[in-house]
Design a protein around this motif. Structure first.
Motif, PDB file in Angstrom:
ATOM      1  N   ASP A 149      -4.680  -1.489  -1.317  1.00 29.39           N
ATOM      2  CA  ASP A 149      -5.030  -1.266   0.082  1.00 29.39           C
ATOM      3  C   ASP A 149      -5.787  -2.494   0.573  1.00 29.39           C
ATOM      4  O   ASP A 149      -6.950  -2.710   0.197  1.00 29.39           O
ATOM      5  CB  ASP A 149      -5.894  -0.009   0.207  1.00 29.39           C
ATOM      6  N   SER A 202       0.820  -1.218   0.000  1.00 29.22           N
ATOM      7  CA  SER A 202       0.000   0.000   0.000  1.00 29.22           C
ATOM      8  C   SER A 202       0.849   1.261   0.000  1.00 29.22           C
ATOM      9  O   SER A 202       0.306   2.368  -0.076  1.00 29.22           O
ATOM     10  CB  SER A 202      -0.927   0.019   1.225  1.00 29.22           C
ATOM     11  N   ARG A 219      -7.196  -3.125   3.192  1.00 32.64           N
ATOM     12  CA  ARG A 219      -8.396  -2.848   3.992  1.00 32.64           C
ATOM     13  C   ARG A 219      -9.628  -2.798   3.105  1.00 32.64           C
ATOM     14  O   ARG A 219     -10.760  -2.919   3.596  1.00 32.64           O
ATOM     15  CB  ARG A 219      -8.254  -1.507   4.710  1.00 32.64           C
ATOM     16  N   ASN A 220      -9.408  -2.623   1.814  1.00 35.25           N
ATOM     17  CA  ASN A 220     -10.490  -2.408   0.859  1.00 35.25           C
ATOM     18  C   ASN A 220     -10.747  -3.692   0.069  1.00 35.25           C
ATOM     19  O   ASN A 220      -9.918  -4.115  -0.746  1.00 35.25           O
ATOM     20  CB  ASN A 220     -10.108  -1.265  -0.085  1.00 35.25           C
ATOM     21  N   ARG A 221     -11.889  -4.313   0.306  1.00 41.62           N
ATOM     22  CA  ARG A 221     -12.186  -5.595  -0.338  1.00 41.62           C
ATOM     23  C   ARG A 221     -12.327  -5.468  -1.850  1.00 41.62           C
ATOM     24  O   ARG A 221     -11.975  -6.385  -2.588  1.00 41.62           O
ATOM     25  CB  ARG A 221     -13.449  -6.204   0.284  1.00 41.62           C
ATOM     26  N   ASP A 222     -12.839  -4.333  -2.308  1.00 41.81           N
ATOM     27  CA  ASP A 222     -12.967  -4.132  -3.749  1.00 41.81           C
ATOM     28  C   ASP A 222     -11.599  -4.024  -4.411  1.00 41.81           C
ATOM     29  O   ASP A 222     -11.398  -4.525  -5.525  1.00 41.81           O
ATOM     30  CB  ASP A 222     -13.788  -2.868  -4.053  1.00 41.81           C
ATOM     31  N   GLU A 223     -10.643  -3.373  -3.724  1.00 39.13           N
ATOM     32  CA  GLU A 223      -9.293  -3.285  -4.266  1.00 39.13           C
ATOM     33  C   GLU A 223      -8.642  -4.664  -4.347  1.00 39.13           C
ATOM     34  O   GLU A 223      -7.901  -4.964  -5.277  1.00 39.13           O
ATOM     35  CB  GLU A 223      -8.426  -2.338  -3.423  1.00 39.13           C
TER      36      GLU A 223
END
Length: 277
Positions: free
Chosen positions: A67, A38, A69-73
């Motif tokens: 990132d 990240s 923390r971001n599931r879409d990423e």
């Protein structure tokens, strides 16, 4: 693990610390390695070093920002990895964790501020939820993998602090301990269904002050900032190196009858029962 057959490998947290050392080591063996991190500054630096680290000229290296923390990423990253590796992943190394290991801003778990809960959520998201999601999404790629020993495999990087914590390490210790339970569970589920092996490495004190952009620019050596007292902590006579973790990783990648296991990489603790910062 032979470098004759290039493997497709993902390493999370691959721009700094242990993850960067793993990335460099595997690339140097001639494998195709994709680092995920990240930190854009460290990622750019890693990309600038790929040609130097790729000593055999056989492997291919790349580094992408994500990132965790971001599931879409994470989903977008897996789609990109699918394209880069043409649908086949041999090894997934879940190494990333949200630094620092302790609570930031001098806080403790009994702090009255709600900020402590935001830090908790971040540490669990990056250190435990992301490995589960990334592993789950990579199953179709891992099923097509081939390490000679088995289809693709997963290696989770935990820590001895899962067993033996220090003050203010609740988030770190909880995530790393949870990673061991996840390793055991996934090894059963993915093993019976797909023959995908899942193991964990449990490092002790691995000194990585030389594994970042600033250290490279200052030409920091591994032994810098380490003294006799640091060595005396360990019955093995020295602090750990990234290469020690890499040797364990090579073993787990090639060990066809090993799954659901924990390989501790630690020189032991002598005079005290906790590790220093």
């Amino acid at each position: 693990m032979s470098a004759v057959k290039p493997l497709n490998i993902i390493v999370t947290g691959g721009a700094r610390g242990i993850g960067r050392g793993i990335f460099r080591h595997l690339l140097g063996l001639g494998h195709n390695v994709l680092a995920l991190d990240s930190n854009p500054t460290e990622l750019r630096h890693v990309i600038s070093q790929i040609e130097i680290w790729n000593s055999t000229g056989k492997g291919k290296g790349d580094a992408l920002k994500c990132d965790l923390r971001n599931r879409d990423e994470i989903k977008r990253f897996v789609a990109e990895a699918d394209k880069l590796f043409k649908g086949r992943l041999d090894v997934l190394v879940n190494n990333a964790f949200a630094t620092p290991h302790i609570w930031s801003d001098g806080r403790a778990m009994d702090d009255e501020s709600e900020d402590i809960m935001e830090q908790w959520d971040t540490k669990i998201a990056v250190g435990l939820t992301a490995p589960f999601l990334l592993s789950r999404l990579c199953v179709p790629l891992l099923k097509k993998g081939d390490t000679d020993a088995s289809p693709g495999c997963i290696v989770n990087v935990s820590s001895t602090r899962a067993y033996q914590s220090e003050i203010n390490h609740e988030g770190y210790s909880a995530a790393k301990a949870g990673l061991l339970g996840l390793t055991q569970s996934m090894s059963v589920s993915l093993g019976h269904k797909h023959k995908i092996r899942v193991n964990a490495i449990i490092p002790g004190w691995i000194h990585v002050d030389d594994e970042n952009k600033e250290a490279d620019e200052k030409r920091t050596k591994w032994e810098d900032a380490l003294g006799e007292e640091d060595a005396n902590w360990h019955p093995a006579g020295r602090v750990g190196k990234v290469e020690d973790v890499c040797k364990a990783l090579e073993y787990l990648i090639g060990a066809e009858f090993v799954t659901g296991q924990e390989v501790v990489v630690d020189g032991g603790v002598g005079r005290k029962m906790v590790y220093p910062e």
